[in-house]
Design an enzyme around this catalytic site. Structure first.
Site, PDB file in Angstrom:
ATOM      1  N   GLU A   1      -2.533  35.678   7.805  1.00 11.90           N
ATOM      2  CA  GLU A   1      -1.487  34.648   7.804  1.00 11.90           C
ATOM      3  C   GLU A   1      -0.993  34.304   9.211  1.00 11.90           C
ATOM      4  O   GLU A   1      -0.836  33.131   9.542  1.00 11.90           O
ATOM      5  CB  GLU A   1      -0.324  35.059   6.893  1.00 11.90           C
ATOM      6  CG  GLU A   1      -0.691  35.145   5.411  1.00 11.90           C
ATOM      7  CD  GLU A   1      -1.277  33.863   4.838  1.00 11.90           C
ATOM      8  OE1 GLU A   1      -1.177  32.793   5.483  1.00 11.90           O
ATOM      9  OE2 GLU A   1      -1.856  33.930   3.727  1.00 11.90           O
TER      10      GLU A   1
ATOM     11  N   HIS B   1      -3.954  24.401   7.023  1.00 17.58           N
ATOM     12  CA  HIS B   1      -3.735  25.851   6.898  1.00 17.58           C
ATOM     13  C   HIS B   1      -4.680  26.463   5.862  1.00 17.58           C
ATOM     14  O   HIS B   1      -5.383  27.432   6.139  1.00 17.58           O
ATOM     15  CB  HIS B   1      -2.268  26.091   6.517  1.00 17.58           C
ATOM     16  CG  HIS B   1      -1.899  27.523   6.312  1.00 17.58           C
ATOM     17  ND1 HIS B   1      -1.190  28.245   7.239  1.00 17.58           N
ATOM     18  CD2 HIS B   1      -2.134  28.372   5.290  1.00 17.58           C
ATOM     19  CE1 HIS B   1      -1.014  29.476   6.804  1.00 17.58           C
ATOM     20  NE2 HIS B   1      -1.576  29.581   5.609  1.00 17.58           N
ATOM     21  N   GLU B   2      -4.715  25.874   4.680  1.00 20.72           N
ATOM     22  CA  GLU B   2      -5.550  26.460   3.619  1.00 20.72           C
ATOM     23  C   GLU B   2      -7.024  26.341   3.993  1.00 20.72           C
ATOM     24  O   GLU B   2      -7.811  27.253   3.756  1.00 20.72           O
ATOM     25  CB  GLU B   2      -5.278  25.787   2.269  1.00 20.72           C
ATOM     26  CG  GLU B   2      -3.818  25.791   1.820  1.00 20.72           C
ATOM     27  CD  GLU B   2      -3.114  27.131   1.909  1.00 20.72           C
ATOM     28  OE1 GLU B   2      -3.783  28.175   1.793  1.00 20.72           O
ATOM     29  OE2 GLU B   2      -1.885  27.138   2.117  1.00 20.72           O
TER      30      GLU B   2
ATOM     31  N   ALA C   1       0.642  26.496  -1.248  1.00 21.39           N
ATOM     32  CA  ALA C   1      -0.744  26.270  -1.642  1.00 21.39           C
ATOM     33  C   ALA C   1      -1.500  27.582  -1.515  1.00 21.39           C
ATOM     34  O   ALA C   1      -0.980  28.557  -0.976  1.00 21.39           O
ATOM     35  CB  ALA C   1      -1.390  25.216  -0.754  1.00 21.39           C
ATOM     36  N   MET C   2      -2.747  27.586  -2.004  1.00 19.83           N
ATOM     37  CA  MET C   2      -3.517  28.827  -2.036  1.00 19.83           C
ATOM     38  C   MET C   2      -4.966  28.565  -1.667  1.00 19.83           C
ATOM     39  O   MET C   2      -5.607  27.668  -2.197  1.00 19.83           O
ATOM     40  CB  MET C   2      -3.396  29.447  -3.434  1.00 19.83           C
ATOM     41  CG  MET C   2      -4.122  30.760  -3.594  1.00 19.83           C
ATOM     42  SD  MET C   2      -3.456  32.017  -2.462  1.00 19.83           S
ATOM     43  CE  MET C   2      -4.939  32.927  -2.109  1.00 19.83           C
ATOM     44  N   GLU C   3      -5.495  29.426  -0.779  1.00 24.09           N
ATOM     45  CA  GLU C   3      -6.786  29.208  -0.141  1.00 24.09           C
ATOM     46  C   GLU C   3      -7.986  29.733  -0.918  1.00 24.09           C
ATOM     47  O   GLU C   3      -9.000  30.093  -0.293  1.00 24.09           O
ATOM     48  CB  GLU C   3      -6.756  29.874   1.240  1.00 24.09           C
ATOM     49  CG  GLU C   3      -6.747  31.426   1.228  1.00 24.09           C
ATOM     50  CD  GLU C   3      -5.365  32.054   1.356  1.00 24.09           C
ATOM     51  OE1 GLU C   3      -4.372  31.392   1.005  1.00 24.09           O
ATOM     52  OE2 GLU C   3      -5.280  33.221   1.795  1.00 24.09           O
TER      53      GLU C   3
ATOM     54  N   HIS D   1      -8.065  29.021   6.434  1.00 20.72           N
ATOM     55  CA  HIS D   1      -8.225  30.339   5.804  1.00 20.72           C
ATOM     56  C   HIS D   1      -9.687  30.618   5.433  1.00 20.72           C
ATOM     57  O   HIS D   1     -10.060  31.774   5.272  1.00 20.72           O
ATOM     58  CB  HIS D   1      -7.388  30.439   4.525  1.00 20.72           C
ATOM     59  CG  HIS D   1      -6.007  30.989   4.721  1.00 20.72           C
ATOM     60  ND1 HIS D   1      -5.750  32.116   5.462  1.00 20.72           N
ATOM     61  CD2 HIS D   1      -4.795  30.590   4.229  1.00 20.72           C
ATOM     62  CE1 HIS D   1      -4.437  32.374   5.425  1.00 20.72           C
ATOM     63  NE2 HIS D   1      -3.846  31.460   4.691  1.00 20.72           N
TER      64      HIS D   1
HETATM   65  N1  TRP Z   1      -1.970  32.710   0.866  1.00 22.04           N
HETATM   66  C1  TRP Z   1      -1.128  31.557   0.632  1.00 22.04           C
HETATM   67  C2  TRP Z   1      -1.004  30.858   1.961  1.00 22.04           C
HETATM   68  O1  TRP Z   1      -0.256  31.157   2.797  1.00 22.04           O
HETATM   69  C3  TRP Z   1       0.233  31.847   0.163  1.00 22.04           C
HETATM   70  C4  TRP Z   1       0.438  32.607  -1.084  1.00 22.04           C
HETATM   71  C5  TRP Z   1       0.595  33.922  -1.222  1.00 22.04           C
HETATM   72  C6  TRP Z   1       0.712  32.090  -2.338  1.00 22.04           C
HETATM   73  N2  TRP Z   1       0.967  34.251  -2.496  1.00 22.04           N
HETATM   74  C7  TRP Z   1       1.036  33.152  -3.181  1.00 22.04           C
HETATM   75  C8  TRP Z   1       0.704  30.817  -2.820  1.00 22.04           C
HETATM   76  C9  TRP Z   1       1.424  32.938  -4.495  1.00 22.04           C
HETATM   77  C10 TRP Z   1       1.064  30.615  -4.122  1.00 22.04           C
HETATM   78  C11 TRP Z   1       1.443  31.657  -4.964  1.00 22.04           C
HETATM   79  O2  TRP Z   1      -1.717  30.048   2.352  1.00 22.04           O
HETATM   80 ZN    ZN Z   2      -1.784  31.263   4.514  1.00 23.12          ZN
END
Ligand code: TRP
Ligand code: ZN
Length: 851
Positions: free
Chosen positions: A314, A291-292, A256-258, A295
């Protein structure tokens, strides 16, 4: 000191070369006209000079239509750089507006980085360097700007970061780097809720899904609200926008992405219902939602100066996630699970050619450094820091960090300075945990007499690629002393700062058993001369549940290793201890963890570390035989134990019930070893939730039941997330001799497209991660097949291919033939025309830079 800097023809980025950009972008105004093949992106960047020099913008695969400075069109200098392009602008005024117009093709984007299409939905992924695939910009985390975004499209739902000021028109008041930008557009449905923050802000919560998935969002919303409350209570951090959007996407490279106010999730980590998700899935949803969300403060409000500082956000966010899960569930079982993951992924990485420090100092492709070391070891380093400065010291340091650095892009030095300033500790030595790679080996010896226990601790940090010589690091050792009856006679937390030191503990008994590294107080490998009798005392009496589990684990590991090496029989002493544990009064979740045998990979790593050459087939057979021996010892008790583990009533995902189901699954596996699958067939037919169904299905596959796979597929072929499990399970539980063939047969199906990372990874990862004896088949068929899949994937999705290639990182462990097979696979990949990402990984695994 240099680390893992590959000697390569590729361009290396180095920490020591960091320089702030001479021209800052303070505001970004974006307009998107969405189209699958030709999306127009217009950008107006508000720029200010901060130092001398040209402005250098990043771009990749952009068709540039227009560039203008303060309204006057210019012809920019554009050159190739690091897999993309660079636009260089000279002779700029002190303050100006830069306008660009570009065209991009989301439908052709198979990398899943930048703006792409997934099932007709537009979505973005910008971390780490995806924004440059959308428009020209300073695509680096220290370039923080406010954003305004207008999305033109017929699609009904158009989302971006911040607050919506008009349909499809968004404004994000919080300055952020490019990697946190997000845009989503599609025919989506919202599951909504509300949350009132401790500061009185009313926040609208939405989980956006494809139509039809709305009935699987309740748990994610619940986990989100609990995360928001927890961050207020544990860290004093409240949410800072009026809306928090989460989107489920089927095609996604990671978990996932924050993105600020608009988290994007791999759908498998947000959607859950009792019928389709297992307890493990529910726990992952809770963990990743938290987690997200966390962030938002550790990552977004305070971000990273450069990508070398990735662990700043992270490591800290994983640690906060771990604390949250310990509070929500059983702290003991959560901690054991964390250590299992750390050892399986990070110790493995640290022991091989890909070893790198928590804060690396050189990279070719930053996407290759989203690793277990940066994430999991990064979290362990903070856990140690907390142990060393104490809870109150930790709280004060973190409060200072938020106060001092809110709105900034920071470094690990900034982080550690807050701890030094708030607590007065000198952390210069501790900083080595961020810069030295390798898992320290800690050895212990002791003598007791005259009312004292003299404990000697020694540490050794092994050489890793690019780092031949290491210095000692501060290692916190939480410990206790138990007498022969299991009573605790002393406890303390020591810090070993030198290579070797002696500690004197008061000790009324002459015959004590040290319980060392309680709670896994440091990410090290411990060598302690404990006897079986000592371990049985710890297993039965240690007040620390992690140490109890660890003692049982050591007993099992020792038996398995002797079985592999000498074919030793399983002794009654051990089987009796297992019996006592299984029939005793421990928490069911703990029993499930305690009876799980060490994994094949764990055994291979330990045998290798001990100087032996691991034989994957012998390891597989030893685990099977150990399981059978345990099953026979418990045979008379299994039905009653399983009946006692029942969870009557409707399925609830909470930890207590989940622990019972995990224990019931353990017992079913043991029963299957004796009855050939009769109990599992009944359980499969009776299951009313996916946890029990998958547990029974795995047993039936192990029992080589001829009908189970087809029956499962008939029931679930319409459900993509459930079918992912079906694919994985068949490969994971296949007889090793045929696992490659099973994987190859499944991968050839039309519903296993290389373009869907989840599905493709289930089949390949089912082999490389979950069926090691199958992957390491003696004739090398596994290596050849996986090398072909890596190459196939690399053509469209380099990030995912580079990740998959780590299946080969253990090549140095094995016998000459297997080494040759794995090296041959790496050589074949290296000889092909491959991406920058994959080339960096392959060169590091081959040791090309180690001289
Ligand atoms: N920052 C995201 C997390 O750990 C992870 C992440 C980094 C990511 N690069 C990505 C997710 C590319 C998807 C695609 O929470
Ligand atoms: Zn993260």
């Amino acid at each position: 000191m240099r680390d893992a800097a590959p000697e390569t023809t590729q361009t290396v980025t180095r920490l020591e070369d960091y320089a702030p950009p001479p021209v800052a972008v303070t505001h970004v105004d974006l307009r998107f006209r969405l189209d699958p093949d030709a999306t127009a992106v217009t950008a107006r960047l508000t720029c200010e000079r901060r130092g001398a020099g040209d402005m250098v913008l990043d771009g990749e695969g952009l068709t540039t239509r227009r560039v203008a400075v303060d309204g006057a069109e210019v012809t920019p200098e554009i050159e190739d750089a690091r897999g993309g392009q660079r636009m260089i602008l000279h002779d700029l005024p002190d303050a100006f507006t830069l306008e660009t117009e570009v065209e991009i093709a989301p439908a052709a984007n198979t990398e899943l980085s930048g703006l792409y299409l997934s099932n007709g939905m537009y979505c973005t992924q910008c971390e780490a360097e995806g924004f440059r695939r959308i428009t020209w910009m300073l695509d680096r985390p220290d370039a923080m700007a406010t954003y305004e975004v207008r999305i033109e499209s017929d699609l009904p739902v158009r989302l971006s970061n911040g607050d919506e000021v008009a349909p499809g028109h968004w404004r994000d008041p919080w300055p952020k780097p490019t990697y946190l930008f997000a845009l989503v557009a599609g025919d989506l449905r919202a599951s909504s809720d509300r949350f009132t923050t401790s500061e009185g802000r009313e926040v609208a919560l939405n989980v956006w899904t494809r139509p039809g998935d709305e009935d699987r969002t309740a748990y994610a919303l619940d986990a989100l609200k609990r995360s928001m409350r927890w961050d207020e209570e544990a860290y004093g951090r409240a949410y800072d926008l009026d809306v928090f959007n989460v989107v489920a996407v089927d095609d996604f490279n990671m978990g996932a992405m924050e993105n600020k106010g608009l988290n994007v999730f791999n759908s498998r980590y947000v959607l859950a219902s009792p019928a389709t998700a297992t307890d493990g899935d529910y726990a992952n949803v809770e963990r990743i939602v938290a987690h997200e969300y966390f962030h938002n403060w550790t990552g977004n409000r305070i971000t990273c100066r450069d990508w070398f500082q990735l662990c700043l956000k992270e490591g800290l966010t994983v640690f906060r996630e771990h604390q949250f899960m310990e509070d929500m569930r059983s702290a003991a079982t959560e901690r054991i699970g964390q250590v299992l993951t750390l050892r399986a992924r990070q110790f493995r990485e640290d022991a091989g050619p890909l070893a790198h420090p928590v804060r690396p100092s050189a990279y070719v492709a930053i996407d290759n450094f989203y690793t277990a070391t940066v994430y999991e070891k990064g979290s362990e380093v903070i856990r140690m820091l907390r142990l060393i400065v104490g809870e109150a010291g930790y709280d004060a340091s973190v409060a200072l960090y938020f106060e001092r650095h809110d709105g900034q892009a920071c470094t690990i030095e900034d982080w550690l300075r807050c701890f030094e300033d708030a607590t007065g500790h000198d952390l210069s030595r501790f900083g080595l945990w961020y810069t030295q790679a390798g898992t320290p080996r800690l050895s212990a010896s002791w003598v007791t007499d005259g009312g004292e226990c003299r404990l000697t601790l020694r540490q050794e940090v092994p050489a890793t690629p690019g780092q031949p010589d290491k210095r000692p690091m501060p290692i916190p050792v939480a410990l206790g002393l138990l007498d022969r009856d299991g009573a605790e006679v002393a406890s303390d937390t020591l810090v070993l700062t030198e290579a070797e030191a002696e500690f004197v503990l008061p000790c009324p008994s002459d015959d004590v058993v040290p319980s060392l590294l309680r709670g896994f107080s440091a990410p090290v490998v411990l060598d302690a001369p404990l006897t079986d009798a000592d371990r049985l005392v710890l297993l039965a009496h240690d007040p620390d549940p992690f140490a109890r589990w660890e003692a049982g684990r050591a007993l099992a590991k020792d038996r398995l290793a002797r079985r592999v090496v000498d074919g030793a029989a399983f002794d009654d002493g051990w089987l009796d201890a297992v019996h006592a544990l299984a029939t005793g009064g421990a928490d069911p979740a703990f029993k499930a963890l305690a009876l799980a045998l060490p994994s094949e990979d764990d055994l291979a790593a330990s045998l290798h570390a001990g100087g032996a050459t691991p034989d994957p087939d012998a390891i597989w057979a030893a685990r099977r035989d150990a399981g059978r021996a345990v099953a026979r010892r418990l045979e008379a008790d299994l039905p009653a134990l399983r009946a006692a583990a029942a969870t009557p009533g409707p399925y609830r995902p909470e930890a207590g019930d989940a622990g019972k189901r995990a224990w019931a699954a353990t017992l079913l596996r043991l029963m299957t070893m004796l009855d050939g699958g009769d109990a599992a067939r009944a359980a499969f037919a009776a299951a009313d939730n996916m946890t029990d169904r998958m547990a029974a299905f795995a047993c039936l596959l192990e029992a080589r039941d001829p009908d189970a796979a087809a029956a499962f597929e008939r029931d679930w072929r319409h459900d993509r997330l459930v079918m992912d499990k079906w694919f994985m399970a068949q490969v994971a539980h296949a007889e090793p001799a045929v696992a490659v063939d099973v994987a190859a047969r499944l991968a050839a199906r039309d519903d296993v497209p290389v373009t869907n990372p989840n599905r493709f990874r289930m089949v390949v990862g089912g082999l490389t991660g979950a069926n090691p004896a199958g992957f390491h088949r003696a004739d090398g068929a596994g290596y050849d097949w996986v090398a072909d899949r890596v190459l196939e994937l690399d053509a469209g999705n380099p990030q995912a291919a580079a990740r998959m290639s780590t299946a080969f990182e253990t090549w140095r462990r094995y016998d000459a033939d297997r080494q040759a097979g794995m090296r041959g696979a790496l050589d074949r990949i290296a000889a092909a025309s491959i991406s920058r990402d994959l080339r960096e990984m392959v060169e590091r695994m081959r040791g090309d830079g180690d001289g």
